[in-house]
Design a protein around this motif. Structure first.
Motif, mmCIF file in Angstrom:
data_model
loop_
_atom_site.group_PDB
_atom_site.id
_atom_site.type_symbol
_atom_site.label_atom_id
_atom_site.label_comp_id
_atom_site.label_asym_id
_atom_site.label_seq_id
_atom_site.Cartn_x
_atom_site.Cartn_y
_atom_site.Cartn_z
ATOM 1 N N ILE A 37 0.838 -1.206 0.000
ATOM 2 C CA ILE A 37 0.000 0.000 0.000
ATOM 3 C C ILE A 37 0.868 1.248 0.000
ATOM 4 O O ILE A 37 0.605 2.202 -0.744
ATOM 5 C CB ILE A 37 -0.977 -0.014 1.193
ATOM 6 N N VAL A 38 1.917 1.262 0.816
ATOM 7 C CA VAL A 38 2.808 2.427 0.880
ATOM 8 C C VAL A 38 3.479 2.653 -0.475
ATOM 9 O O VAL A 38 3.556 3.789 -0.954
ATOM 10 C CB VAL A 38 3.853 2.257 1.998
ATOM 11 N N ILE A 39 3.946 1.586 -1.103
ATOM 12 C CA ILE A 39 4.599 1.733 -2.403
ATOM 13 C C ILE A 39 3.615 2.239 -3.460
ATOM 14 O O ILE A 39 3.961 3.104 -4.270
ATOM 15 C CB ILE A 39 5.242 0.402 -2.834
ATOM 16 N N VAL A 40 2.397 1.751 -3.436
ATOM 17 C CA VAL A 40 1.386 2.219 -4.390
ATOM 18 C C VAL A 40 1.078 3.704 -4.151
ATOM 19 O O VAL A 40 0.989 4.481 -5.101
ATOM 20 C CB VAL A 40 0.110 1.351 -4.309
ATOM 21 N N VAL A 41 0.936 4.090 -2.886
ATOM 22 C CA VAL A 41 0.663 5.501 -2.570
ATOM 23 C C VAL A 41 1.816 6.379 -3.033
ATOM 24 O O VAL A 41 1.600 7.454 -3.618
ATOM 25 C CB VAL A 41 0.375 5.682 -1.062
ATOM 26 N N LEU A 42 3.052 5.938 -2.811
ATOM 27 C CA LEU A 42 4.208 6.715 -3.272
ATOM 28 C C LEU A 42 4.218 6.838 -4.796
ATOM 29 O O LEU A 42 4.527 7.903 -5.335
ATOM 30 C CB LEU A 42 5.508 6.080 -2.779
ATOM 31 N N ALA A 43 3.863 5.766 -5.493
ATOM 32 C CA ALA A 43 3.814 5.816 -6.955
ATOM 33 C C ALA A 43 2.728 6.769 -7.439
ATOM 34 O O ALA A 43 2.942 7.545 -8.381
ATOM 35 C CB ALA A 43 3.582 4.415 -7.512
ATOM 36 N N VAL A 44 1.569 6.731 -6.792
ATOM 37 C CA VAL A 44 0.474 7.641 -7.166
ATOM 38 C C VAL A 44 0.878 9.093 -6.905
ATOM 39 O O VAL A 44 0.621 9.970 -7.740
ATOM 40 C CB VAL A 44 -0.821 7.271 -6.408
ATOM 41 N N LEU A 45 1.514 9.342 -5.774
ATOM 42 C CA LEU A 45 1.954 10.708 -5.471
ATOM 43 C C LEU A 45 3.015 11.176 -6.458
ATOM 44 O O LEU A 45 3.041 12.351 -6.847
ATOM 45 C CB LEU A 45 2.478 10.792 -4.036
ATOM 46 N N THR A 46 3.888 10.281 -6.897
ATOM 47 C CA THR A 46 4.889 10.639 -7.900
ATOM 48 C C THR A 46 4.224 10.980 -9.228
ATOM 49 O O THR A 46 4.594 11.960 -9.885
ATOM 50 C CB THR A 46 5.897 9.486 -8.078
ATOM 51 N N ALA A 47 3.234 10.206 -9.627
ATOM 52 C CA ALA A 47 2.501 10.508 -10.861
ATOM 53 C C ALA A 47 1.769 11.839 -10.732
ATOM 54 O O ALA A 47 1.737 12.635 -11.676
ATOM 55 C CB ALA A 47 1.511 9.383 -11.169
ATOM 56 N N LEU A 48 1.212 12.095 -9.551
ATOM 57 C CA LEU A 48 0.534 13.367 -9.310
ATOM 58 C C LEU A 48 1.519 14.530 -9.386
ATOM 59 O O LEU A 48 1.204 15.580 -9.961
ATOM 60 C CB LEU A 48 -0.156 13.333 -7.942
ATOM 61 N N ALA A 88 1.164 20.557 -15.668
ATOM 62 C CA ALA A 88 -0.107 21.238 -15.920
ATOM 63 C C ALA A 88 -0.163 22.662 -15.365
ATOM 64 O O ALA A 88 -0.904 23.490 -15.894
ATOM 65 C CB ALA A 88 -1.251 20.424 -15.325
ATOM 66 N N LEU A 89 0.585 22.945 -14.317
ATOM 67 C CA LEU A 89 0.464 24.249 -13.672
ATOM 68 C C LEU A 89 1.655 25.143 -13.977
ATOM 69 O O LEU A 89 2.774 24.669 -14.201
ATOM 70 C CB LEU A 89 0.341 24.075 -12.147
ATOM 71 N N ILE A 90 1.395 26.443 -13.940
ATOM 72 C CA ILE A 90 2.455 27.410 -14.197
ATOM 73 C C ILE A 90 3.348 27.576 -12.964
ATOM 74 O O ILE A 90 4.559 27.656 -13.072
ATOM 75 C CB ILE A 90 1.856 28.765 -14.624
ATOM 76 N N ALA A 91 2.751 27.612 -11.777
ATOM 77 C CA ALA A 91 3.508 27.778 -10.536
ATOM 78 C C ALA A 91 3.218 26.593 -9.605
ATOM 79 O O ALA A 91 2.443 26.702 -8.652
ATOM 80 C CB ALA A 91 3.135 29.093 -9.880
ATOM 81 N N PRO A 92 3.868 25.458 -9.851
ATOM 82 C CA PRO A 92 3.511 24.248 -9.100
ATOM 83 C C PRO A 92 4.245 24.076 -7.765
ATOM 84 O O PRO A 92 3.973 23.127 -7.043
ATOM 85 C CB PRO A 92 3.924 23.140 -10.059
ATOM 86 N N LEU A 93 5.157 24.987 -7.430
ATOM 87 C CA LEU A 93 6.024 24.765 -6.271
ATOM 88 C C LEU A 93 5.287 24.505 -4.954
ATOM 89 O O LEU A 93 5.646 23.567 -4.233
ATOM 90 C CB LEU A 93 7.005 25.932 -6.107
ATOM 91 N N PRO A 94 4.249 25.267 -4.585
ATOM 92 C CA PRO A 94 3.579 24.972 -3.310
ATOM 93 C C PRO A 94 2.956 23.572 -3.274
ATOM 94 O O PRO A 94 3.050 22.877 -2.261
ATOM 95 C CB PRO A 94 2.490 26.039 -3.207
ATOM 96 N N TYR A 95 2.377 23.158 -4.367
ATOM 97 C CA TYR A 95 1.744 21.840 -4.428
ATOM 98 C C TYR A 95 2.788 20.731 -4.385
ATOM 99 O O TYR A 95 2.610 19.715 -3.701
ATOM 100 C CB TYR A 95 0.896 21.713 -5.696
ATOM 101 N N LEU A 96 3.884 20.925 -5.107
ATOM 102 C CA LEU A 96 4.946 19.924 -5.105
ATOM 103 C C LEU A 96 5.610 19.814 -3.745
ATOM 104 O O LEU A 96 6.005 18.725 -3.326
ATOM 105 C CB LEU A 96 5.980 20.261 -6.185
ATOM 106 N N THR A 97 5.727 20.926 -3.036
ATOM 107 C CA THR A 97 6.304 20.903 -1.692
ATOM 108 C C THR A 97 5.440 20.094 -0.740
ATOM 109 O O THR A 97 5.947 19.272 0.033
ATOM 110 C CB THR A 97 6.479 22.340 -1.160
ATOM 111 N N ILE A 98 4.146 20.300 -0.803
ATOM 112 C CA ILE A 98 3.228 19.555 0.070
ATOM 113 C C ILE A 98 3.304 18.059 -0.231
ATOM 114 O O ILE A 98 3.383 17.230 0.686
ATOM 115 C CB ILE A 98 1.791 20.091 -0.083
ATOM 116 N N ILE A 99 3.291 17.708 -1.498
ATOM 117 C CA ILE A 99 3.365 16.300 -1.870
ATOM 118 C C ILE A 99 4.701 15.698 -1.439
ATOM 119 O O ILE A 99 4.758 14.564 -0.943
ATOM 120 C CB ILE A 99 3.125 16.120 -3.381
ATOM 121 N N ALA A 100 5.790 16.446 -1.603
ATOM 122 C CA ALA A 100 7.104 15.948 -1.193
ATOM 123 C C ALA A 100 7.158 15.707 0.313
ATOM 124 O O ALA A 100 7.753 14.725 0.771
ATOM 125 C CB ALA A 100 8.184 16.930 -1.608
#
Length: 69
Positions: free
Chosen positions: A17-28, A35-47
């Motif tokens: 489950i953890v590996i699948v979640v990490l893969a989904v978050l990487t795809a996201l 898709a976004l012009i300024a993705p840094l805040p979203y990428l920081t949260i996901i990281a």
């Protein structure tokens, strides 16, 4: 012995489950960065979420805490 098999089976399931979640978050992350012009805040949260999962599961932080108690 049956408890050990159930425990290992549960650990494998959680690990999968953890590996699948990490893969989904990487795809996201990939999709957001494309898709976004300024993705840094979203990428920081996901990281941070991914780092938390890695520390929690793969570094066995909960087991260390339980051994000290």
């Amino acid at each position: 012995m049956n408890v050990d098999k159930e425990s290992k089976s549960n650990q494998r399931r959680v690990g999968f489950i953890v590996i699948v979640v990490l893969a989904v978050l990487t795809a996201l992350e990939f999709w957001i960065s494309a898709a976004l012009i300024a993705p840094l805040p979203y990428l920081t949260i996901i990281a941070l979420i991914k780092a938390g999962l890695i520390v929690y599961y793969f570094m066995h932080v909960t087991q260390i805490r339980h051994k000290e108690a």
